[in-house]
Design an enzyme around this catalytic site. Structure first.
Site, short mmCIF file in Angstrom:
data_model
loop_
_atom_site.label_atom_id
_atom_site.label_comp_id
_atom_site.label_asym_id
_atom_site.label_seq_id
_atom_site.Cartn_x
_atom_site.Cartn_y
_atom_site.Cartn_z
N TYR A 1 0.82 -1.21 0.00
CA TYR A 1 0.00 0.00 0.00
C TYR A 1 0.85 1.27 0.00
CZ TYR A 1 -3.41 3.50 1.31
OH TYR A 1 -4.19 4.63 1.32
N VAL B 1 -1.66 11.14 5.08
CA VAL B 1 -1.57 9.72 4.73
C VAL B 1 -2.64 8.99 5.54
CG1 VAL B 1 -0.15 7.64 4.76
CG2 VAL B 1 0.90 9.85 4.22
N GLY B 2 -3.44 8.19 4.88
CA GLY B 2 -4.51 7.49 5.56
C GLY B 2 -4.05 6.19 6.20
N GLN C 1 -7.24 17.55 5.62
CA GLN C 1 -7.31 17.15 4.21
C GLN C 1 -8.65 16.49 3.93
OE1 GLN C 1 -7.09 13.59 3.28
NE2 GLN C 1 -7.40 14.01 1.11
N HIS D 1 0.62 13.03 -6.12
CA HIS D 1 0.28 12.00 -5.15
C HIS D 1 1.40 10.97 -5.01
CE1 HIS D 1 -3.61 11.07 -2.99
NE2 HIS D 1 -2.87 10.05 -2.60
N GLY E 1 8.15 12.76 -4.03
CA GLY E 1 9.52 12.35 -4.29
C GLY E 1 10.56 12.84 -3.30
#
Length: 406
Positions: free
Chosen positions: A52, A107-108, A157, A300, A333
């Site tokens: 993930y 970030v989830g 977010q 993303h 990045g």
């Protein structure tokens, strides 16, 4: 690790403390080799969580471009720049003076990397004086994360529900405001999860699972709970599997909003609004015309669309077009201090850190996240210091500081 506690928010003191402990033959529990964080974190993660966070869209071309783009630019050092202190990292973004020019990217499902998840990351961010961005796909409620973040700067977010669910969107925005989130970041490139081979190979979508790992925001939201009860005649806790699917379809509605829909957000949010996921000059200009306060130049991290341009390659043109009219932030990045410096020199007001802090979370919870943030800021400080750049302010750090080597 005592010197993690005693040097919170002070990356240069952190370096000195590590060397001090080395005199007693004590080595730190986490590596300072930023290129190794991913590899070491992989050993701590399940196959599902590894796929993930490390996986990218399709062939990974966009992700590779993101990383390679930084090597096209070199920081040209200046000599005999008299110094009496380390460079100032103080910056201005979204109408607020910030002690550092980075923020925790949203970030989830962070509990798939460490049981403490968002609580650990939010607490570390507060300690290191780094703004924390809470994800709509979090595994922890917005109230719990707010408590963990304390007096820290926090931003919210939004994965934007469809217009049919505007009442849920309004409820989420109210909760964010009530819990001290001062800016709204609207992610525009994830109305549907991308084509991610690593997740497909594992048949793993954390948002559809009955453990509801990415549904904490929805499961604690009164508007969503009421809608679910009316549709299914049950409380969420009586049918978690269907509730997880409902929340996933709410925040990932499959189809995109239009520019005209931003009006609804402005009506329900009185703070800065930042559009995340822009890469075209045309879109940036449109954001300015519609009165947005900021944009994040981002793809993303290469997780959504493959075959696109590197995020860094889009930054300078967007800054040239709108950088005096709107705050331009950046992500995708970033892996080290010089990456941060290059993005700032190209005009970014703030740089969001994503995967690296997740690796820190996997390696050591709150301490691991603190280590990553402090290491990146220490690396940034020394990069500037040894290049004769006295601060991250654009009067000191700008394109004149760089050489394009293509």
């Amino acid at each position: 690790m005592g010197y993690l506690e005693t040097t919170a928010g002070e990356p240069m003191q952190y370096m000195a403390a590590v060397y001090g402990h080395g005199l007693k033959y004590e080595r730190p529990p986490f590596t300072f080799q930023s290129n190794d964080w991913e590899r070491l974190a992989q050993d701590q993660m399940s196959k599902n969580s590894l796929g993930y966070v490390c996986g990218s869209a399709s062939t990974g071309e966009t992700d590779r471009k993101n990383r390679a783009a930084f090597q096209k630019w070199s920081i040209v050092p200046r000599r005999l720049v008299k110094t009496t202190s380390y460079p100032s990292l103080e910056s201005q973004c979204l109408g607020k003076k910030l002690p550092v020019p980075i923020a925790i990217a949203p970030v989830g499902v962070q509990r798939i990397f460490n049981p403490d998840g968002e609580v650990a990351a939010a607490a570390a961010a507060a300690e290191e004086k780094v703004p924390y961005i809470y994800s709509s796909a979090a595994a922890t409620s917005i109230e719990e994360v707010s408590k963990a973040n304390g007096d820290g700067t926090r931003w919210f977010q939004l994965y934007w529900p469809s217009n049919a669910n505007n009442h849920i969107t309004a409820s989420l925005l109210k909760r964010a405001k009530d819990n001290g989130y001062t800016a709204l970041f609207v992610t525009l490139d994830t109305y549907k999860l991308g084509w991610r081979p690593s997740d497909l190979d594992n048949a793993y979508n954390p948002f559809l699972r009955s453990d509801s790992i990415g549904a904490a925001l929805g499961f604690t939201d009164p508007a969503f709970r009421e809608q679910f009860k009316q549709k299914y005649g049950k409380e969420i806790e009586e049918d978690v599997k269907n509730a997880a699917k409902e929340w996933a379809s709410t925040i990932f509605p499959e189809f995109s909003h239009g520019w005209e829909d931003l009006k609804f957000l402005r009506e329900h949010w009185d703070g800065p609004i930042v559009l995340k996921g822009l890469q075209s000059v045309q879109d940036a200009k449109q954001a300015v015309e519609l009165g947005m306060d900021g944009i994040v130049v981002s793809n993303h991290g290469g997780r959504q669309q493959d075959g696109g341009p590197a995020s860094l390659d889009c930054l300078a043109n967007i800054v040239d077009a709108v950088g005096t009219e709107i705050d331009v932030l950046f992500d995708s990045g970033v892996r080290c201090g010089s990456d941060i410096a290059k993005a700032l020199a190209l005009g970014a007001k703030n740089v969001l850190i994503g995967r690296p802090y997740v690796y820190g979370l996997a390696l050591g919870g709150q301490d691991g996240v603190s280590h990553v943030l402090r290491s990146l800021l220490g690396d940034l400080t020394m990069t500037l210091h040894l290049a004769g750049i006295p601060s991250v302010k654009q009067m000191d750090l700008n394109r004149d500081s760089l050489q394009y080597t293509g």
